[in-house]
Design an enzyme around this catalytic site. Structure first.
Site, short mmCIF file in Angstrom:
data_model
loop_
_atom_site.label_atom_id
_atom_site.label_comp_id
_atom_site.label_asym_id
_atom_site.label_seq_id
_atom_site.Cartn_x
_atom_site.Cartn_y
_atom_site.Cartn_z
N CYS A 100 6.43 -35.51 0.16
CA CYS A 100 6.14 -34.07 0.04
C CYS A 100 4.90 -33.80 -0.80
CB CYS A 100 7.32 -33.36 -0.62
SG CYS A 100 8.92 -33.63 0.13
N HIS A 118 11.84 -28.94 -2.47
CA HIS A 118 12.03 -29.07 -1.02
C HIS A 118 13.46 -29.50 -0.76
CE1 HIS A 118 11.66 -30.05 3.13
NE2 HIS A 118 11.62 -31.35 2.97
N HIS A 120 16.78 -29.98 2.24
CA HIS A 120 17.21 -30.12 3.63
C HIS A 120 18.51 -29.35 3.84
CE1 HIS A 120 14.82 -34.08 4.56
NE2 HIS A 120 14.05 -33.06 4.21
N GLU A 143 21.91 -7.98 -2.55
CA GLU A 143 21.69 -8.02 -4.00
C GLU A 143 20.85 -9.22 -4.44
OE1 GLU A 143 22.11 -6.52 -7.95
OE2 GLU A 143 22.33 -5.64 -5.96
N HIS A 199 14.39 -28.63 9.88
CA HIS A 199 14.02 -29.55 8.79
C HIS A 199 14.53 -29.07 7.43
CE1 HIS A 199 10.56 -32.11 6.88
NE2 HIS A 199 11.53 -31.90 6.00
#
Length: 239
Positions: A100, A118, A120, A143, A199
């Site tokens: 990443c 990140h 999944h 909210e 993804h």
């Protein structure tokens, strides 16, 4: 042990629980229990002034230790897919920095983020499937929207605001998402995250606390949005 090795290890060695290397280990274990980083997927980075701390790739995220963390200088030439990067410290084990990394750099350079996460999450993946045609997840009058910031690090959204999270197509290699993520971030400057089709999601913030908070809020909103859509309810009122 050489003096240079000791200096490198000192970058990830601290008794302070808020040290980035300790935090990344703790947060990855927490995210694993939420189902966000199972199967070695997902990742997190923390930027502090002139250094970036990044979790390794392809490892059991719930078992990461501070000694497994990579440290990169910041700023540096923008990392590109499949190219070498400058490191201040690499783990002794044969590990690779998170795939990443180029996408985390997008959050730094485009949003001046202090942290990027990140996941999944299945909620994120389901949302990309249900809103695939629109290429944009939308929800209003919830909210938890108030826990999300405009652009990820601006003022917080209002209960009356419509949250929008763009969806980009996936690629076989994580690094190759860099350009499409950058394009989406520039096209939608109010977005606090980027969904990746089939993804997961990338979320950022000024620091790890804000990035974590927004990831939690967005995951909640993605989950409730998916449930509403499957139940035939409108996720955006007055549209």
């Amino acid at each position: 042990m050489s003096a240079s090795t000791e200096q490198e290890d000192a970058l990830v060695t601290s008794t302070d629980p808020l040290h980035p290397a300790n935090l990344i280990s703790e947060l990855c274990a927490s995210f694993y229990r939420l189902g966000w980083v199972t199967g070695t997927g997902g990742g997190i980075c923390i930027r502090t002034h002139d250094k970036v701390y990044i979790a390794p790739s392809g490892v059991q995220k719930e078992r990461i230790e501070p000694s497994h963390i990579f440290v990169l200088p910041y700023p540096q030439a923008e990392p590109s897919p499949h190219t070498d990067r400058i490191f201040l410290r690499r783990p002794k084990l044969n590990l690779k920095e998170s795939a990443c990394t180029p996408l985390f750099w997008n959050a730094f350079t485009i949003r001046n983020a202090g942290s990027c996460i990140h996941t999944h999450s299945q909620n994120a993946v389901m949302a990309t499937l249900l809103w695939e045609k629109e290429k944009m997840f939308k929800i209003s009058h919830q909210e938890m929207i108030k826990g999300v910031r405009i652009g990820g690090n601006g003022p917080t959204l209002s209960y009356l605001d419509t949250l929008e999270v763009p969806i980009i197509d996936n690629t076989p290699n994580e690094e190759d998402l860099k350009d499409s993520m950058k394009e989406a971030m520039e096209k939608y400057p109010r977005a606090a995250g980027i969904l990746v089709l089939r993804h997961g999601i990338y979320v950022w913030g000024d620091d790890w606390q804000k990035a974590k908070t927004q990831t939690e809020c967005l995951d909640y909103l993605l989950e409730i949005g998916v449930k509403m859509k499957l139940a035939g309810l409108q996720t955006v009122l007055n549209e």
